[in-house]
Design an enzyme around this catalytic site. Sequence first.
Site, PDB file in Angstrom:
ATOM      1  N   GLN A   1      39.427  91.744  35.462  1.00  0.00           N
ATOM      2  CA  GLN A   1      40.625  90.796  34.878  1.00  0.00           C
ATOM      3  C   GLN A   1      39.912  89.597  34.482  1.00  0.00           C
ATOM      4  O   GLN A   1      40.462  88.372  34.705  1.00  0.00           O
ATOM      5  CB  GLN A   1      41.620  90.416  36.034  1.00  0.00           C
ATOM      6  CG  GLN A   1      42.317  91.812  36.560  1.00  0.00           C
ATOM      7  CD  GLN A   1      43.660  92.117  35.373  1.00  0.00           C
ATOM      8  OE1 GLN A   1      43.966  91.498  34.883  1.00  0.00           O
ATOM      9  NE2 GLN A   1      43.682  93.266  35.242  1.00  0.00           N
ATOM     10  N   ASP A   2      38.975  89.668  33.477  1.00  0.00           N
ATOM     11  CA  ASP A   2      38.767  88.456  32.735  1.00  0.00           C
ATOM     12  C   ASP A   2      37.879  87.427  33.351  1.00  0.00           C
ATOM     13  O   ASP A   2      37.800  86.306  33.251  1.00  0.00           O
ATOM     14  CB  ASP A   2      40.009  87.515  31.913  1.00  0.00           C
ATOM     15  CG  ASP A   2      40.413  88.221  30.619  1.00  0.00           C
ATOM     16  OD1 ASP A   2      39.495  89.066  30.141  1.00  0.00           O
ATOM     17  OD2 ASP A   2      41.217  87.929  30.257  1.00  0.00           O
ATOM     18  N   ALA A   3      37.419  87.861  34.516  1.00  0.00           N
ATOM     19  CA  ALA A   3      36.277  87.281  35.088  1.00  0.00           C
ATOM     20  C   ALA A   3      34.903  87.463  34.591  1.00  0.00           C
ATOM     21  O   ALA A   3      34.913  88.638  34.150  1.00  0.00           O
ATOM     22  CB  ALA A   3      36.441  87.494  36.722  1.00  0.00           C
TER      23      ALA A   3
ATOM     24  N   GLY B   1      37.054  83.893  29.710  1.00  0.00           N
ATOM     25  CA  GLY B   1      36.817  84.272  31.050  1.00  0.00           C
ATOM     26  C   GLY B   1      36.355  83.241  32.004  1.00  0.00           C
ATOM     27  O   GLY B   1      36.112  81.963  31.501  1.00  0.00           O
TER      28      GLY B   1
ATOM     29  N   ARG C   1      42.648  94.530  23.700  1.00  0.00           N
ATOM     30  CA  ARG C   1      42.894  93.311  22.775  1.00  0.00           C
ATOM     31  C   ARG C   1      42.361  93.483  21.303  1.00  0.00           C
ATOM     32  O   ARG C   1      42.715  92.373  20.664  1.00  0.00           O
ATOM     33  CB  ARG C   1      42.112  92.136  23.422  1.00  0.00           C
ATOM     34  CG  ARG C   1      42.508  92.010  24.960  1.00  0.00           C
ATOM     35  CD  ARG C   1      42.131  90.627  25.406  1.00  0.00           C
ATOM     36  NE  ARG C   1      42.673  90.617  26.876  1.00  0.00           N
ATOM     37  CZ  ARG C   1      41.864  90.569  28.034  1.00  0.00           C
ATOM     38  NH1 ARG C   1      40.791  90.170  27.838  1.00  0.00           N
ATOM     39  NH2 ARG C   1      42.565  90.484  29.097  1.00  0.00           N
TER      40      ARG C   1
END
Lengths: 608, 348
Positions: free
Chosen positions: A223-225, A375, A407
């Site tokens: 999740q965008d880490a 991120g 995206r």
Amino acid sequence: MAQINKKCYVYLNGRIIGYVADGETFVKEIRNGRRTGIVSGEVNIVYLPRLNAVHVNTDAGRVRKPYVVVENGVSKLTSDMVEKLNNKEVDFNYLLRRGVIEYLDVEEEENSAVAMSEKDITQATTHLEFDLTSIFGFTVNTVPFPEYNSAPRIGMGASFSKQSEGLYQTNFNRRFDSRGYILYYPQVPIVNTSVYRTSGIASHPSGQNFIVALSSYYGYNMQDAVVLNKGAVDRGLGRSMFYKIYSDEERRYPGGQRDVFKIPAATAEGYLGEHAYAKLSEDGIIEPEMSADEGDVLIGKMAPPRFLEESIGAGGLEEKRRDDSTYLKPGESGIIDEVVLTESPSATKIVKVRVRSLRVPENGDKFASRHGQKGVVALVVPQEDMPFSENGIVPDLILNPHSIPSRLTFGHLLEELAGKAGALSGKMADGTAFTGKSDERISEYGKLLKEHGFGEFGTEQMYDGITGEPFHANIFVGVAYYNRLYHMVSNKLQVRARGPVQILTHQPTEGKSRQGGLRFGEMERDVLVGYGASLLLKERLLEQSDMAPVLVCNKCGNIGYHDYIKRVDVCPICGGSDLQEVKMSYAFKLLIDEIKSIHIFPRIRLKS
Amino acid sequence: MAEEKNAFKITPGEPVGVIAAQSIGEPGTQMILRLFHFAGVATESVIATAGLPRLVELVDAKKKPSTPFSYVYLEDKVKNSFEKVAEIVKRIDEIKVRDLAKRTVENFSKGTIKARLDPQVLDTTELTAKGVASKIGKLLGVETETEGNVITAKMHTKNLKEIRAGSVKLMNLTVNGIEGAGKAVVRQDLKTGEFYILTADSNIDLILPIEGVDRSRIYTNDIFKIYQVFGVEAARNALAMELKKLMEEQRIDVNDRHLLLLADAMTFSGGIKNVGRHGLSGEKLSVFARAAYEETVKHLVNAAAFGEVDPMKGVTENILAGKQILLGTGTVSLAINKDDLAKIKPKK
């Protein structure tokens, strides 16, 4: 088309000023006048056939964009004019004056047929784009391969690059901006665009070329880490310096009083304690290169009391003064970089102290590529635990591959590929919008990669750094330009267990600057009610907030008090002394007081 | 088995109202966002208000829905014949002069009002210009003439005001069907093949007496009409059904029991109460709970004037005062008999 108005009205900046017989020829006439210089070049005119109206716009604030004029299917920018332009015999303004180039606003664009390139010109064409990149703004044009990304992501990428740390000014160490972020070792992107190269922004780079692997890492980049390589961080990756200015002024007050910079006397009102002033020199100002922590005073200042009466008070021998020093807020720390003493226009002394602090990337810091892929660092992994390739290359950053397909930021992949090819061949890669086709580009970069012994599509066999086992799938590794954004945890982190309360309600304060708590709001309250967690609810809303012991009269139901001298409870209404201590919300006590103030007497009846 | 069944029973002290409110409210926040990209298939959802506006309408207990309609199902002997159903529709379908003619032309010197009927519109009905003219004549009590599609009504007066008023009156005349029943069309149920009637208004009380109408299956989306005609129980069921239909249309999965609880709360008093200041929240027993919601001073002053006592039994007032709420784990309390307490002997 049915015409609504028989007369063709002319609107100047939205107001009717008259009408003409034929709007179309009128507009043509004005346009010709503009091209020949009779009419100002800032005038834009449009004929709207549906309304049968002419709109003339000359006011400020219109967005305008230059185009090459095309007449009768021929571009007015001829090849010998281009040659002259290249030889610098003529310039842009010359072409503008000659009517070769003109500016259109949004409304006049409605009347134009703009050709994208010279070969697209037909008899109907009225204008020609200089270059396809000119349909984007400056910031978007610094993004490589924008045409492969979805539009929202381009916009996001553009706004992220405005938040990036870099070398915003080369004289940053002489400046006193209220806040400044300087990136260590800034780099020019390997993949850049024609606008990036020509605009001179390359001398103010704002990021670094990261080796990016598209892979998961033990669930730490969900999740965008993102996962960073500790070795790379230790070598200076994403490292930055944060500058903050604290300033104060010796103000003058009516009545001849004024502030004084000095170490406050221990008798001053609001004295912070001796240790807080320990780092001040004799003049009451901290010295450069001293390290300062939270609570340390940077500028000592004594101010006159807030109210005049206090100073006149006792004999007037020693004036009572107030401590009004500037100190580092909780959670702030750094080294004093520079101190400046100066004067304001009204001839009062001003002190400015610049504090610098090193910001090494840590968990919670924000990074973003130029494609709107942001991120937050979730883990900084020792280099030995990072995945490595056959050549022993360890990525700087591991990006989760799930971030890409939903995206539609395929420009990110292309940039990584082009960056890798560029890094290996020692050349800058070009990512200017609308130049070349994707499959041609991929094969071009693939060829370069192959020449250097890498996989054609950027994928490589990699090994788990912890177990040493090879991954089943080949991992896509490339070089992408990453920005470090100025949203850093160290500036935002806040905790509270105990702390200040509001005077009126006795409830905890709100906001980071007041060491406040996080509001447990109505919807959160409803959740606890929904669970039936009555004691937890009571703890949140009463015990951890504004619980107050209140004495309630058993006889009349009024709120009383304890007389400490006579050692009895007193009810001020009935005079009784039979009172019961009740724990209630201070806000409720306040409510009862306020109800009393509107001449309603509420009684509290207690049941045992 | 019995134990398993009991495991699904709601526990005493469970705050079902809050849970229902959250269960309806949370997906409701998504409804606003979804409303904008709602493509819509050709169903009733196109003609009827749906989504959040409809939910607000229901919960606020609006006297009349913004798009009222009713389904008229028919008795067995007629329901399978299109001709027979069309015959009933002809009797119901409300057509006004204004549906047929765009405007009137008044002649003040002659005292006449002319209306040109749109032939295209006229063709879609079974009416003729002559038939319309005679109906107008009968209803207005005037002589009429027809010339092609132009109807001329000869007024008895040349008074300007009266002719103008007559012209408005003429336009609002119902020349076919039942006044107030709305437009009616025949629809076919694709599953059973039966024909039914869809009308664009909710006056089912006018349709009920018509022969051939199945009184047990008639339905409208107007909760108040159902309340008037069939009573509270029906209104409660209709409310729950409308809520359920709405949630299903929006593809929101809410348990029926939450919707039923809402419908029950709105109707248990015998009428239909809305959720808000003038309904459920405004009739709470506690002064503090009402004052905490809206119109604080009004409630406090009234409470003082009438010497109200707040029993402190609800949630809001107990949180306000900082007491443990009487729900969930706060439902139970411990009581000790003093006599029993005396029996306990201290250890030596």
